[in-house]
Design a protein around this motif. Structure first.
Motif, PDB file in Angstrom:
ATOM      1  N   GLU A 117      28.198  13.588 -41.672  1.00 15.18           N
ATOM      2  CA  GLU A 117      28.762  14.939 -41.656  1.00 15.18           C
ATOM      3  C   GLU A 117      30.237  14.868 -41.300  1.00 15.18           C
ATOM      4  O   GLU A 117      30.621  14.204 -40.339  1.00 15.18           O
ATOM      5  CB  GLU A 117      28.016  15.814 -40.646  1.00 15.18           C
ATOM      6  N   VAL A 118      31.069  15.565 -42.074  1.00 14.78           N
ATOM      7  CA  VAL A 118      32.487  15.746 -41.773  1.00 14.78           C
ATOM      8  C   VAL A 118      32.739  17.247 -41.764  1.00 14.78           C
ATOM      9  O   VAL A 118      32.419  17.934 -42.742  1.00 14.78           O
ATOM     10  CB  VAL A 118      33.390  15.055 -42.805  1.00 14.78           C
ATOM     11  N   GLU A 119      33.308  17.766 -40.673  1.00 16.80           N
ATOM     12  CA  GLU A 119      33.440  19.214 -40.532  1.00 16.80           C
ATOM     13  C   GLU A 119      34.686  19.562 -39.743  1.00 16.80           C
ATOM     14  O   GLU A 119      35.090  18.825 -38.835  1.00 16.80           O
ATOM     15  CB  GLU A 119      32.197  19.775 -39.831  1.00 16.80           C
ATOM     16  N   GLU A 120      35.282  20.695 -40.114  1.00 15.11           N
ATOM     17  CA  GLU A 120      36.401  21.223 -39.334  1.00 15.11           C
ATOM     18  C   GLU A 120      36.183  22.706 -39.093  1.00 15.11           C
ATOM     19  O   GLU A 120      35.776  23.451 -39.997  1.00 15.11           O
ATOM     20  CB  GLU A 120      37.737  21.006 -40.042  1.00 15.11           C
ATOM     21  N   GLU A 121      36.447  23.136 -37.859  1.00 13.25           N
ATOM     22  CA  GLU A 121      36.386  24.543 -37.478  1.00 13.25           C
ATOM     23  C   GLU A 121      37.749  24.970 -36.939  1.00 13.25           C
ATOM     24  O   GLU A 121      38.491  24.144 -36.413  1.00 13.25           O
ATOM     25  CB  GLU A 121      35.330  24.781 -36.393  1.00 13.25           C
ATOM     26  N   PHE A 122      38.064  26.264 -37.073  1.00 10.18           N
ATOM     27  CA  PHE A 122      39.297  26.768 -36.461  1.00 10.18           C
ATOM     28  C   PHE A 122      39.043  28.147 -35.873  1.00 10.18           C
ATOM     29  O   PHE A 122      38.208  28.916 -36.345  1.00 10.18           O
ATOM     30  CB  PHE A 122      40.458  26.805 -37.471  1.00 10.18           C
ATOM     31  N   LEU A 123      39.776  28.451 -34.819  1.00 11.79           N
ATOM     32  CA  LEU A 123      39.639  29.725 -34.113  1.00 11.79           C
ATOM     33  C   LEU A 123      40.313  30.835 -34.899  1.00 11.79           C
ATOM     34  O   LEU A 123      41.513  30.804 -35.145  1.00 11.79           O
ATOM     35  CB  LEU A 123      40.260  29.612 -32.719  1.00 11.79           C
ATOM     36  N   TRP A 124      39.519  31.827 -35.298  1.00 12.68           N
ATOM     37  CA  TRP A 124      40.035  32.984 -36.008  1.00 12.68           C
ATOM     38  C   TRP A 124      40.316  34.143 -35.063  1.00 12.68           C
ATOM     39  O   TRP A 124      41.317  34.835 -35.183  1.00 12.68           O
ATOM     40  CB  TRP A 124      39.030  33.406 -37.072  1.00 12.68           C
ATOM     41  N   SER A 125      39.408  34.351 -34.116  1.00 10.70           N
ATOM     42  CA  SER A 125      39.554  35.474 -33.191  1.00 10.70           C
ATOM     43  C   SER A 125      38.777  35.185 -31.917  1.00 10.70           C
ATOM     44  O   SER A 125      37.749  34.507 -31.951  1.00 10.70           O
ATOM     45  CB  SER A 125      39.034  36.769 -33.840  1.00 10.70           C
ATOM     46  N   ASN A 126      39.290  35.709 -30.788  1.00 13.78           N
ATOM     47  CA  ASN A 126      38.546  35.579 -29.540  1.00 13.78           C
ATOM     48  C   ASN A 126      37.727  36.830 -29.231  1.00 13.78           C
ATOM     49  O   ASN A 126      37.222  37.001 -28.116  1.00 13.78           O
ATOM     50  CB  ASN A 126      39.475  35.255 -28.367  1.00 13.78           C
ATOM     51  N   CYS A 127      37.574  37.687 -30.249  1.00 12.00           N
ATOM     52  CA  CYS A 127      36.772  38.894 -30.081  1.00 12.00           C
ATOM     53  C   CYS A 127      36.002  39.137 -31.376  1.00 12.00           C
ATOM     54  O   CYS A 127      36.587  39.151 -32.467  1.00 12.00           O
ATOM     55  CB  CYS A 127      37.667  40.091 -29.763  1.00 12.00           C
ATOM     56  N   GLY A 173      32.845  22.004 -44.445  1.00 11.85           N
ATOM     57  CA  GLY A 173      32.384  20.645 -44.201  1.00 11.85           C
ATOM     58  C   GLY A 173      31.681  20.032 -45.394  1.00 11.85           C
ATOM     59  O   GLY A 173      31.495  20.649 -46.442  1.00 11.85           O
ATOM     60  N   PHE A 174      31.298  18.773 -45.201  1.00 10.13           N
ATOM     61  CA  PHE A 174      30.580  18.003 -46.219  1.00 10.13           C
ATOM     62  C   PHE A 174      29.509  17.172 -45.520  1.00 10.13           C
ATOM     63  O   PHE A 174      29.768  16.554 -44.485  1.00 10.13           O
ATOM     64  CB  PHE A 174      31.541  17.084 -46.974  1.00 10.13           C
ATOM     65  N   ARG A 175      28.293  17.194 -46.075  1.00  9.03           N
ATOM     66  CA  ARG A 175      27.202  16.371 -45.551  1.00  9.03           C
ATOM     67  C   ARG A 175      26.642  15.495 -46.668  1.00  9.03           C
ATOM     68  O   ARG A 175      26.544  15.933 -47.818  1.00  9.03           O
ATOM     69  CB  ARG A 175      26.078  17.238 -44.975  1.00  9.03           C
ATOM     70  N   TRP A 176      26.263  14.294 -46.305  1.00 12.32           N
ATOM     71  CA  TRP A 176      25.592  13.369 -47.220  1.00 12.32           C
ATOM     72  C   TRP A 176      24.363  12.822 -46.519  1.00 12.32           C
ATOM     73  O   TRP A 176      24.426  12.442 -45.342  1.00 12.32           O
ATOM     74  CB  TRP A 176      26.524  12.232 -47.612  1.00 12.32           C
ATOM     75  N   GLN A 177      23.243  12.813 -47.217  1.00 10.66           N
ATOM     76  CA  GLN A 177      21.996  12.284 -46.664  1.00 10.66           C
ATOM     77  C   GLN A 177      21.408  11.265 -47.629  1.00 10.66           C
ATOM     78  O   GLN A 177      21.391  11.484 -48.846  1.00 10.66           O
ATOM     79  CB  GLN A 177      20.975  13.402 -46.435  1.00 10.66           C
ATOM     80  N   ARG A 178      20.910  10.178 -47.070  1.00 12.70           N
ATOM     81  CA  ARG A 178      20.210   9.147 -47.853  1.00 12.70           C
ATOM     82  C   ARG A 178      18.883   8.857 -47.169  1.00 12.70           C
ATOM     83  O   ARG A 178      18.851   8.415 -46.010  1.00 12.70           O
ATOM     84  CB  ARG A 178      21.042   7.870 -47.943  1.00 12.70           C
ATOM     85  N   PHE A 179      17.782   9.143 -47.861  1.00  9.63           N
ATOM     86  CA  PHE A 179      16.434   8.860 -47.371  1.00  9.63           C
ATOM     87  C   PHE A 179      15.815   7.811 -48.279  1.00  9.63           C
ATOM     88  O   PHE A 179      15.451   8.103 -49.420  1.00  9.63           O
ATOM     89  CB  PHE A 179      15.585  10.126 -47.366  1.00  9.63           C
ATOM     90  N   ASP A 180      15.693   6.587 -47.776  1.00 11.83           N
ATOM     91  CA  ASP A 180      15.156   5.452 -48.542  1.00 11.83           C
ATOM     92  C   ASP A 180      13.885   4.991 -47.837  1.00 11.83           C
ATOM     93  O   ASP A 180      13.951   4.396 -46.758  1.00 11.83           O
ATOM     94  CB  ASP A 180      16.207   4.341 -48.606  1.00 11.83           C
ATOM     95  N   VAL A 189      37.852  19.049 -35.362  1.00 12.46           N
ATOM     96  CA  VAL A 189      37.390  18.301 -36.529  1.00 12.46           C
ATOM     97  C   VAL A 189      36.577  17.096 -36.050  1.00 12.46           C
ATOM     98  O   VAL A 189      36.929  16.459 -35.046  1.00 12.46           O
ATOM     99  CB  VAL A 189      38.566  17.858 -37.420  1.00 12.46           C
ATOM    100  N   HIS A 190      35.471  16.808 -36.738  1.00  9.71           N
ATOM    101  CA  HIS A 190      34.639  15.684 -36.306  1.00  9.71           C
ATOM    102  C   HIS A 190      33.989  15.009 -37.508  1.00  9.71           C
ATOM    103  O   HIS A 190      33.890  15.582 -38.598  1.00  9.71           O
ATOM    104  CB  HIS A 190      33.550  16.141 -35.323  1.00  9.71           C
ATOM    105  N   CYS A 191      33.529  13.783 -37.265  1.00  6.86           N
ATOM    106  CA  CYS A 191      32.739  13.010 -38.227  1.00  6.86           C
ATOM    107  C   CYS A 191      31.519  12.480 -37.478  1.00  6.86           C
ATOM    108  O   CYS A 191      31.658  11.912 -36.389  1.00  6.86           O
ATOM    109  CB  CYS A 191      33.556  11.863 -38.812  1.00  6.86           C
ATOM    110  N   GLU A 192      30.334  12.664 -38.061  1.00  9.79           N
ATOM    111  CA  GLU A 192      29.082  12.259 -37.413  1.00  9.79           C
ATOM    112  C   GLU A 192      28.274  11.368 -38.344  1.00  9.79           C
ATOM    113  O   GLU A 192      28.188  11.633 -39.550  1.00  9.79           O
ATOM    114  CB  GLU A 192      28.285  13.499 -37.030  1.00  9.79           C
ATOM    115  N   TRP A 193      27.673  10.320 -37.786  1.00  3.82           N
ATOM    116  CA  TRP A 193      26.815   9.403 -38.555  1.00  3.82           C
ATOM    117  C   TRP A 193      25.555   9.113 -37.756  1.00  3.82           C
ATOM    118  O   TRP A 193      25.628   8.797 -36.568  1.00  3.82           O
ATOM    119  CB  TRP A 193      27.554   8.108 -38.846  1.00  3.82           C
ATOM    120  N   LEU A 194      24.390   9.240 -38.424  1.00  3.62           N
ATOM    121  CA  LEU A 194      23.101   8.995 -37.796  1.00  3.62           C
ATOM    122  C   LEU A 194      22.263   8.084 -38.677  1.00  3.62           C
ATOM    123  O   LEU A 194      22.396   8.091 -39.911  1.00  3.62           O
ATOM    124  CB  LEU A 194      22.340  10.305 -37.575  1.00  3.62           C
TER     125      LEU A 194
END
Length: 352
Positions: A161-171, A184-191, A112-117
């Motif tokens: 961006e806030v996102e979570e991934e989980f392992l379903w299968s290794n094949c 996940g969820f993304r928010w963008q602001r262009f001003d 799980v991660h949170c990203e800000w740019l």
């Protein structure tokens, strides 16, 4: 933001929170015994994860956007004798350099991660283009009667961006490739501000072709709210004399709520007129990405990522003027808000 658009954004946020909670619950359940899809001759039970498997990480990221634009357009108002679309379109370049951080925590079966740019500099490569069709006396909807272009600068820019991934299968499809569903969820602001415009085409009343404005033209604040579901394919390539490389292919699709405000400054504010146009829209978003991650040791890694995003929404146009002249009208004829975003990102990651 108009009152009827608020519930869409809240619904998006609520939907993604529910999806993230479900993803985390599935990941936590899978982590209890690490069950994966068994292949012939293989065991489907892996060793249980331990607390020491948890890794926190922080990235410093630099992103270059290129061939990226965002725009809105609308058609004629309901009282117009003839109806066509588009009547007007403002198309803004997003080509610029961004920087920021990603903070995350992962275990062998989830991440799980949170990203800000935010933009590194105020300048934007490219122009804002202002198009108008059918505004000459002939009212020919196929005729581009006016086009002006203006340089741009950032007033504010943010991407979250806030996102979570989980392992379903290794094949995956019989191949030794890991499958990671995600939400996940993304928010963008262009001003942005367009300034020092140049008239390029004009078949309508003045200004004439070649006329230049030496002033701020239009400010534009656009926001996108995106809740999405998708998946990743991950493959780690071991190398004898070099660090391993993990390749990640991601694709996701989701709902988008959009809202933007356009403030026309040139030709209005000096005369005491405050002119705004606003769009409240909803639609979809599609995103793909390719990432290459190279860990030098358990504490340091570098990586590169290429992304492409397509956003398309439709909705309502709201035209408002106050001061020396007044107006307040809404319509939905030909209202389209869309964005195409391509970027390349490099990062340095610290893990502990």
């Amino acid at each position: 933001m108009t009152s009827h658009s608020l519930p869409r954004c809240f619904t998006s946020a609520l939907a993604v929170l529910v999806a993230l909670a479900a993803v985390h619950a599935v990941a936590h359940a899978a982590e209890e015994d690490w069950v994966t899809v068994a292949q012939p001759g293989e065991s489907n039970v892996l060793p249980a994860a331990t607390e020491s498997d948890r890794i926190w990480y922080a990235d410093w990221r630099v992103q270059q956007m290129f061939d990226s634009r965002t725009s809105y357009q609308f058609g004629t108002a309901p009282e117009s004798l003839r109806q066509w679309a588009p009547l007007s379109k403002l198309d803004w370049s997003l080509d610029s350099t961004w920087t920021g951080v990603r903070l995350g925590v992962k275990r062998p079966t989830w991440d799980v991660h949170c990203e800000w740019l935010t933009p590194m500099v105020r300048g934007i490569n490219g122009n804002m283009s202002d198009y108008d069709w059918g505004i000459a006396a002939s009212q020919d909807p196929t005729s581009l009667d006016s086009l002006s272009v203006s340089p741009e600068r950032w007033l504010d820019g943010q991407k979250l961006e806030v996102e979570e991934e989980f392992l379903w299968s290794n094949c995956f499809l019989g191949m030794p490739v890991e499958l990671w569903p995600l939400a996940g969820f993304r928010w963008q602001r262009f001003d942005m501000m367009a300034y020092n415009g140049l008239q390029v085409i004009n078949n309508a009343p003045p200004p004439e072709v070649g006329y230049r404005w030496d002033e701020d033209m239009v400010s534009f604040n656009q926001q996108y709210y995106m809740a999405y579901l998708g998946g990743q394919l991950r493959k780690t390539i071991e190398r004898a004399a070099a660090p391993p490389i993990t390749l990640v292919i991601q694709a996701d699709y989701g709902f988008t709520a959009g809202y933007n405000v356009d403030h026309h400054i040139s030709g209005y504010e000096a005369d005491g007129i405050h002119r705004y146009t606003m769009e409240s829209t909803a639609g979809d978003v599609f995103h793909v990405a390719l990432t290459a991650d190279v860990p030098f040791n358990k504490h340091l890694a570098v990586g590169a990522q290429v992304d492409h995003t397509q956003i398309h929404t439709t909705g309502t146009h709201h035209w408002v003027m106050s001061g020396a002249a007044t107006a307040d009208e809404r319509w939905d004829n030909g209202v389209v808000v869309m964005s195409q975003q391509t970027s390349a990102t490099g990062y340095v990651r610290c893990c502990w």
